[in-house]
Write an enzyme that holds these catalytic residues in place. Structure first.
Site, short mmCIF file in Angstrom:
data_model
loop_
_atom_site.label_atom_id
_atom_site.label_comp_id
_atom_site.label_asym_id
_atom_site.label_seq_id
_atom_site.Cartn_x
_atom_site.Cartn_y
_atom_site.Cartn_z
N ASN A 1 40.32 40.05 45.49
CA ASN A 1 39.94 40.14 44.09
C ASN A 1 40.79 39.27 43.17
O ASN A 1 40.31 38.82 42.13
CB ASN A 1 40.03 41.60 43.66
CG ASN A 1 40.07 41.76 42.16
OD1 ASN A 1 39.07 41.54 41.49
ND2 ASN A 1 41.23 42.14 41.63
N TYR B 1 37.86 26.70 37.00
CA TYR B 1 37.55 28.10 37.30
C TYR B 1 36.12 28.23 37.80
O TYR B 1 35.85 28.90 38.81
CB TYR B 1 37.76 28.94 36.04
CG TYR B 1 37.42 30.41 36.22
CD1 TYR B 1 38.32 31.28 36.82
CD2 TYR B 1 36.20 30.92 35.78
CE1 TYR B 1 38.02 32.62 36.97
CE2 TYR B 1 35.89 32.26 35.93
CZ TYR B 1 36.81 33.11 36.53
OH TYR B 1 36.49 34.44 36.69
N SER C 1 35.77 26.91 41.25
CA SER C 1 36.41 27.78 42.25
C SER C 1 35.51 28.98 42.56
O SER C 1 35.41 29.41 43.72
CB SER C 1 37.78 28.26 41.75
OG SER C 1 37.68 29.22 40.71
N ILE D 1 34.04 41.06 31.42
CA ILE D 1 34.70 42.34 31.69
C ILE D 1 36.03 42.35 30.95
O ILE D 1 36.77 41.36 30.99
CB ILE D 1 34.94 42.54 33.20
CG1 ILE D 1 33.66 42.28 34.01
CG2 ILE D 1 35.51 43.93 33.47
CD1 ILE D 1 32.52 43.23 33.73
#
Length: 268
Positions: A91, A157, A160, A190
């Site tokens: 994670n 990001y 990735s 989130i």
């Protein structure tokens, strides 16, 4: 009182959660514990605080999720302390903010790819044989809606996270016949430490109600909502789900964003 109760969906399972010190990782660790899992928790900081919330069924290490050696150490800890490994939730990640491709140099790209993509790849490499030896299990990687299309993160990001989506598909095929399932979760917006600057900026401008306004639910998500998706993928309830990217984004990626709020809507 610890976070463990009689939920039981992961009873007898041993899980590794990276990035467990806060946010999605902590919420998932607590939920896994409530459902009976024994846990190895890693992060650069605060994994110990998460372990304290769980109690004796959790063991923590300070570890860099992009370090091959640290991942090997965490996987070895699962064997040494609990006797094996059944579940991995790779994670941990870093964002790179909302920088343009033209603002990120090779060092920025290398670091983001190291943590966000190479880390999960190494977790799969070293965990899969142990999971197979116990009869199978589940590997879950955190991707992002940024890996589906542009507009949700920096160039590095986003690339990735697109790589993570490809990685789980490739790994699922290469683990054919092993009963080791590999899937990704693609969160939308989130509220975590990674997105704290977005929330703080909106609150400072009095625009908190606009957060998540582009998705049909008109709100951002919570770490607990992503944890619930991880629990599903970790459990036998998802026994026929493999090589998939589960999107948990309030419906954001179901359409292209638009400004005409009446388009395609039914008045109620």
């Amino acid at each position: 009182m610890t976070e463990r109760d009689a939920g039981g969906r992961l009873e007898g399972r041993i899980a590794l959660v990276t990035g467990a010190g806060s946010g999605i990782g902590r919420a998932t660790a607590l939920l896994f514990a409530r459902h009976g899992a024994k846990l190895v928790l890693t992060d650069l900081k605060d994994a110990d605080a998460t372990a304290d919330l769980i109690g004796e069924s959790a063991y923590w290490l300070q570890a860099d999720a992009g370090s091959e050696a640290d991942l090997q150490g965490a996987i070895s800890a699962a064997v040494q302390h609990f006797g094996g490994l059944d579940i991995v939730f790779a994670n941990a990640g870093i964002s790179g903010g909302l920088a343009s491709i033209f603002d990120q140099d090779a060092a920025d790209w290398a670091e983001i790819l190291r943590v966000n993509l190479i880390g999960p790849a190494m977790a799969i490499r070293y965990a899969a044989p142990l999971i197979k030896a116990r009869g199978g299990g589940s590997i879950i990687c955190t991707a992002s809606v940024a890996g589906l299309r542009s507009g949700a993160g920096s160039g590095a990001y986003s690339a990735s996270k697109a790589g993570v989506i490809s990685l789980v598909k490739t790994a699922a095929q290469q683990l054919s016949g092993s009963n080791v399932r590999v899937n990704a979760i693609c969160p939308g917006l989130i509220e975590t430490g990674m997105t704290e600057f977005i929330y703080e900026r909106a609150r400072a401008k009095g625009r908190e109600e606009q957060l998540g306004h582009l998705n049909p639910l008109k709100r951002g998500g919570t770490p607990e909502e992503i944890a619930s998706a991880a629990l599903f993928l970790a459990s036998d309830e998802s026994s026929y789900v493999n090589g998939q990217a589960l999107v948990v984004d309030g419906g954001l990626s179901s359409s292209h964003p638009f400004n005409n709020q009446s388009y395609g809507r039914t008045a109620i």
